[in-house]
Design an enzyme around this catalytic site. Structure first.
Site, short mmCIF file in Angstrom:
data_model
loop_
_atom_site.label_atom_id
_atom_site.label_comp_id
_atom_site.label_asym_id
_atom_site.label_seq_id
_atom_site.Cartn_x
_atom_site.Cartn_y
_atom_site.Cartn_z
N ARG A 106 0.87 -1.19 0.00
CA ARG A 106 0.00 0.00 0.00
C ARG A 106 0.89 1.22 0.00
O ARG A 106 1.80 1.34 0.83
CB ARG A 106 -0.90 0.04 1.23
N HIS A 133 -7.46 0.75 -6.26
CA HIS A 133 -7.68 0.01 -5.01
C HIS A 133 -8.43 -1.29 -5.35
O HIS A 133 -9.59 -1.47 -4.99
CB HIS A 133 -8.48 0.88 -4.04
N GLN A 136 -10.41 -3.64 -2.87
CA GLN A 136 -11.65 -3.02 -2.39
C GLN A 136 -12.80 -3.33 -3.35
O GLN A 136 -13.92 -3.63 -2.93
CB GLN A 136 -11.45 -1.50 -2.28
N ASP A 229 -16.79 8.29 -1.33
CA ASP A 229 -15.48 8.11 -0.67
C ASP A 229 -15.11 9.45 -0.05
O ASP A 229 -15.73 10.48 -0.35
CB ASP A 229 -14.45 7.68 -1.74
N CYS A 270 -16.18 2.86 0.88
CA CYS A 270 -15.05 1.97 1.18
C CYS A 270 -14.59 2.11 2.63
O CYS A 270 -13.95 1.21 3.17
CB CYS A 270 -13.89 2.25 0.23
N ARG A 315 -13.93 -7.38 2.78
CA ARG A 315 -12.52 -7.14 2.43
C ARG A 315 -11.68 -8.38 2.77
O ARG A 315 -10.81 -8.78 2.02
CB ARG A 315 -11.96 -5.93 3.23
N1 NVA Z 1 -9.52 7.47 -1.58
C1 NVA Z 1 -9.18 7.01 -0.25
C2 NVA Z 1 -9.54 5.56 -0.10
C3 NVA Z 1 -9.29 5.00 1.27
C4 NVA Z 1 -9.66 3.55 1.37
C5 NVA Z 1 -7.71 7.24 0.02
O1 NVA Z 1 -6.89 6.95 -0.86
O2 NVA Z 1 -7.37 7.74 1.10
N1 CP Z 2 -11.16 0.76 2.72
C1 CP Z 2 -9.87 0.69 3.11
O1 CP Z 2 -8.94 0.43 2.32
O2 CP Z 2 -9.70 0.91 4.43
P1 CP Z 2 -8.31 1.06 5.20
O3 CP Z 2 -7.67 2.34 4.71
O4 CP Z 2 -8.66 1.09 6.64
O5 CP Z 2 -7.43 -0.11 4.85
#
Ligand code: NVA
Ligand code: CP
Length: 330
Positions: A106, A133, A136, A229, A270, A315
């Site tokens: 990540r 992602h 997800q 989101d 998400c 998830r």
């Molecule tokens: N768009 C958000 C998704 C988090 C799961 C981010 O990248 O922070």
């Molecule tokens: N939805 C998601 O990816 O959550 P986290 O950032 O908590 O992993």
């Protein structure tokens, strides 16, 4: 169908049949877990979990899924490794590839996870980049199938900034699975043109429909799913809040908007979500901009239509399927 040895970096790399296969495998694994049927088919293997950004769901899902499959994990937190600072991605990949059977990443640019995969010699899984992602989306699609019975033909409206990982990945996923995707945002927040064109080509083959609409009432008419989101993603500077709030407040998911959709419409997110003042950032934003909720109101978030915690649970089941398919096969 055999995905053994494959990476899981973005949905663009997978056929609709392969995506369906992973969703169905997740569904079987979910049933096995609920019935206490052991599935430790990867006993003795180990996985590295690289998190250059923070996480609750993704990290915990990988850890629980690994444990259920009989694997051990090493968590590398945003500051706990040499990655990028003292050691290149290619070198990191070659080291971790010697020690582990699979690597989750990540972080920031999609090119980083692609580079990691190029050099690791073991499967690499994308746990979120700026652009995509994909794990997800598998969870979201399993949840939609469970709640609405199918993917093909369902209308999913994504409200908010559609240029980032969630807007992009939902558009790709909907195109692949023959769904009706609508990005509902100010024009300047629509996904980038190259990706839109790639998805239109996919849609042409699968029968999917893609639309880009700035009027929330028009966009959400007859929607089966309304999805949103956070307005500011991880890694973005605090300075963007002001512009996002000004531009996206008309795109907030509220009860009136939900009424505009089908009666059976579900609300998805998400997570994490800013729906009340239960977070530090939520409180700071309230003081500065005088709003108590952002992308979704508390009323919608807590409503019967909201299936956000089913998504969160899924998830784990879908991440487990990705690891089982790419490390074990079948
Ligand atoms: N768009 C958000 C998704 C988090 C799961 C981010 O990248 O922070
Ligand atoms: N939805 C998601 O990816 O959550 P986290 O950032 O908590 O992993």
């Amino acid at each position: 169908m055999n995905l053994k040895g494959k990476n899981f970096l973005k949905l663009l790399d997978f056929s609709p049949e392969e995506i369906n296969y992973l969703i169905n495998m997740a569904s079987t694994l979910k049933l096995q877990k609920k019935q206490n049927i052991p599935h430790r088919v990867l006993q003795g293997k180990s996985v590295a979990l690289i998190f250059e950004k923070t996480s609750t769901r993704t990290r915990c899902s990988f850890e629980v899924a690994c444990s259920d499959l009989g694997m051990t994990t090493t968590y590398l937190d945003p500051s706990g490794s040499q990655i990028g600072k003292k050691e290149s991605i290619a070198d990191t990949a070659r080291v971790l590839g010697r020690l582990y059977d699979g690597i989750e990443y990540r972080g920031y640019g999609q090119e980083i996870v692609e580079e990691l995969a190029k050099h690791a010699n073991v499967p690499v899984w994308n746990g979120l980049t700026n652009e995509f992602h994909p794990t997800q989306i598998l969870a979201d699609f399993l949840t939609i199938k469970e709640k609405l019975g199918a993917l093909s033909g369902k209308k999913l409206v994504y409200m908010g900034d559609a240029r980032y990982n969630m807007g992009n990945s939902l558009m790709v996923g909907c195109a692949k699975m023959g769904m009706h995707f609508v990005a509902c945002a100010p024009k300047e927040y629509f996904p980038n043109e190259d990706l839109v064109n790639e998805c239109l080509k996919i849609a042409n083959e699968t029968g999917a429909k893609l639309e880009f609409i700035s009027n929330p009432n028009l966009a959400t008419k007859n929607a089966d799913v309304i999805y949103t989101d956070v307005w500011v993603s991880m890694g973005e500077p605090d300075s963007v809040w002001e512009e996002r709030i000004a531009k996206l407040l008309p795109y907030q998911v509220n009860a009136k908007l939900m009424k505009n959709a089908k009666k059976s419409c579900v609300f998805m997110h998400c997570l994490p979500a800013f729906h009340d003042l239960g977070t530090t950032i939520g409180k700071q934003i309230e003081q500065k901009f005088n709003i108590s909720a952002m992308e979704v109101t508390d009323e919608v978030f807590e409503s019967e239509q909201s299936i956000v915690f089913d998504q969160a649970e899924n998830r784990m089941h879908t991440i487990k399927a990705v690891m089982k398919a790419t490390l074990y096969g079948e």
